[in-house]
Motif scaffolding. Structure first.
Motif, mmCIF file in Angstrom:
data_model
loop_
_atom_site.group_PDB
_atom_site.id
_atom_site.type_symbol
_atom_site.label_atom_id
_atom_site.label_comp_id
_atom_site.label_asym_id
_atom_site.label_seq_id
_atom_site.Cartn_x
_atom_site.Cartn_y
_atom_site.Cartn_z
ATOM 1 N N SER A 12 0.816 -1.213 0.000
ATOM 2 C CA SER A 12 0.000 0.000 0.000
ATOM 3 C C SER A 12 0.848 1.261 0.000
ATOM 4 O O SER A 12 0.400 2.316 -0.463
ATOM 5 C CB SER A 12 -0.916 0.010 1.229
ATOM 6 O OG SER A 12 -0.145 -0.081 2.419
ATOM 7 N N LEU A 15 1.313 2.809 -3.637
ATOM 8 C CA LEU A 15 0.158 3.535 -4.171
ATOM 9 C C LEU A 15 -0.088 4.829 -3.407
ATOM 10 O O LEU A 15 -0.419 5.866 -3.992
ATOM 11 C CB LEU A 15 -1.088 2.656 -4.123
ATOM 12 C CG LEU A 15 -1.273 1.656 -5.269
ATOM 13 C CD1 LEU A 15 -2.535 0.843 -5.049
ATOM 14 C CD2 LEU A 15 -1.328 2.367 -6.612
ATOM 15 N N LEU A 16 0.077 4.767 -2.082
ATOM 16 C CA LEU A 16 -0.127 5.958 -1.268
ATOM 17 C C LEU A 16 0.915 7.030 -1.602
ATOM 18 O O LEU A 16 0.600 8.221 -1.634
ATOM 19 C CB LEU A 16 -0.057 5.601 0.218
ATOM 20 C CG LEU A 16 -1.224 4.775 0.764
ATOM 21 C CD1 LEU A 16 -0.967 4.367 2.202
ATOM 22 C CD2 LEU A 16 -2.535 5.555 0.667
ATOM 23 N N SER A 188 -5.914 1.841 -2.809
ATOM 24 C CA SER A 188 -4.809 1.221 -2.074
ATOM 25 C C SER A 188 -5.385 0.343 -0.973
ATOM 26 O O SER A 188 -6.464 0.615 -0.430
ATOM 27 C CB SER A 188 -3.902 2.292 -1.464
ATOM 28 O OG SER A 188 -4.576 3.027 -0.465
#
Length: 305
Positions: A12, A15-16, A188
């Motif tokens: 994640s 994507l973050l 995400s």
């Protein structure tokens, strides 16, 4: 020391990081054309008034981050604060595209509120992704700031060029980029909450550390925002001397210094774990040295008017 090399970043986090990079692209893009927009034939504001509003804009963005952080911590939670902040920020960009003095003030206020909610809460939420691998936390934030600086490099260049063609087009593109940032944030898959036993630290010592970091960071960003406001005219003059726009000047600055140093920091802290407080002291030391060097450079550098 090398045991953390085999650890992997949570999926994640990637994507973050891209989501935050897009948000910064929109923010720095808007910032690069805001004064030009206010002093253009559309708004017809005096340059002195435009720079004053720009200075207040930077200051209130910093202050709103404190309010937004408290709102996320105590009321609605970090994730919701990030989502609401992104929506308000995108709305502010679209309202700025309507090109009038009234929408200028409304859009600017919405940007301040949205950025305040998004910025602090995003970092807090991003930090929770490393609860399973706390030794990669510093390296993870270094990676985040590398992506942020890529956004800071692209934003003034892309939106700055579009703003030179049409200010409304520049603001609309910034709003669309903000929506893309929100979509990436939503898709995400964050790490599940992990309960970690806290180290037993004396409460008074912990409070002293918190206050020291709080005051140091607040002072840094206050001086940084003030420097950006004062430096706007300097950058425009320097850009005219080199026959480049302010957007291109900002891009060159990021590409030559901030971006490479961020990559070095991300790699180094991933392989060499050190106390966060030690790294904070080193960073403040470099910041103090940089701010002390600025008056000297202004004194000895003469630009044509």
């Amino acid at each position: 020391m090398n045991s953390n090399v085999s650890l992997k970043y949570p999926k994640s986090a990637y994507l973050l990081s891209i989501s935050k990079g897009l948000e910064r692209t929109a923010y720095y893009g808007i910032r690069s054309i805001l004064v030009l927009y206010m002093t253009s034939e559309i708004i017809q504001m005096d340059s002195k008034d435009g720079l004053a509003i720009y200075g207040w804009f930077g200051t209130l963005v910093t202050v709103s981050g404190v309010v937004g952080a408290a709102l996320g911590d105590l009321v609605i939670g970090h994730k919701k604060a990030v989502i609401y902040g992104a929506v308000v920020q995108a709305l502010g960009a679209f309202i700025l595209a309507l090109s009038s003095e009234v929408t200028l003030y409304i859009g600017t206020v919405l940007l301040i509120v949205g950025i305040g909610m998004h910025n602090s809460n995003f970092r807090a939420f991003y930090g929770t992704q490393f609860r399973a691998t706390p030794r990669l936390l510093d390296s993870g934030f270094a990676m985040l700031f590398v992506v942020i600086n890529i956004g800071a490099m692209i934003g003034p260049f892309l939106i700055g060029i579009l703003g030179e063609i049409n200010f409304s087009l520049g603001f609309m593109v910034a709003g669309v980029i903000m929506i893309l940032s929100l979509i990436l944030f939503q898709i995400s898959k964050p790490q599940k909450e992990i309960t970690i036993q806290e180290n037993q630290i004396d409460t008074s010592k912990k409070n002293n550390m918190v206050w020291m970091v709080l005051l140091g960071v607040s002072a840094f960003w206050a001086f940084y925002g003030l420097f950006n406001a004062c430096n706007y005219g300097f950058q425009m003059k320097f850009g005219n001397l080199l026959h480049i726009s302010r957007a291109q000047f900002s891009m060159i600055n990021t590409a030559m210094f901030t971006f490479p140093l961020g990559i070095v920091a991300a790699i180094y802290w991933a392989r060499n774990y050190s106390s966060q407080l030690t790294k904070f002291k080193i960073a403040i030391g470099f910041a103090i040295a940089g701010f002390c060097a600025l008056p000297v450079s202004y004194t000895h550098l003469t630009l044509p008017t």
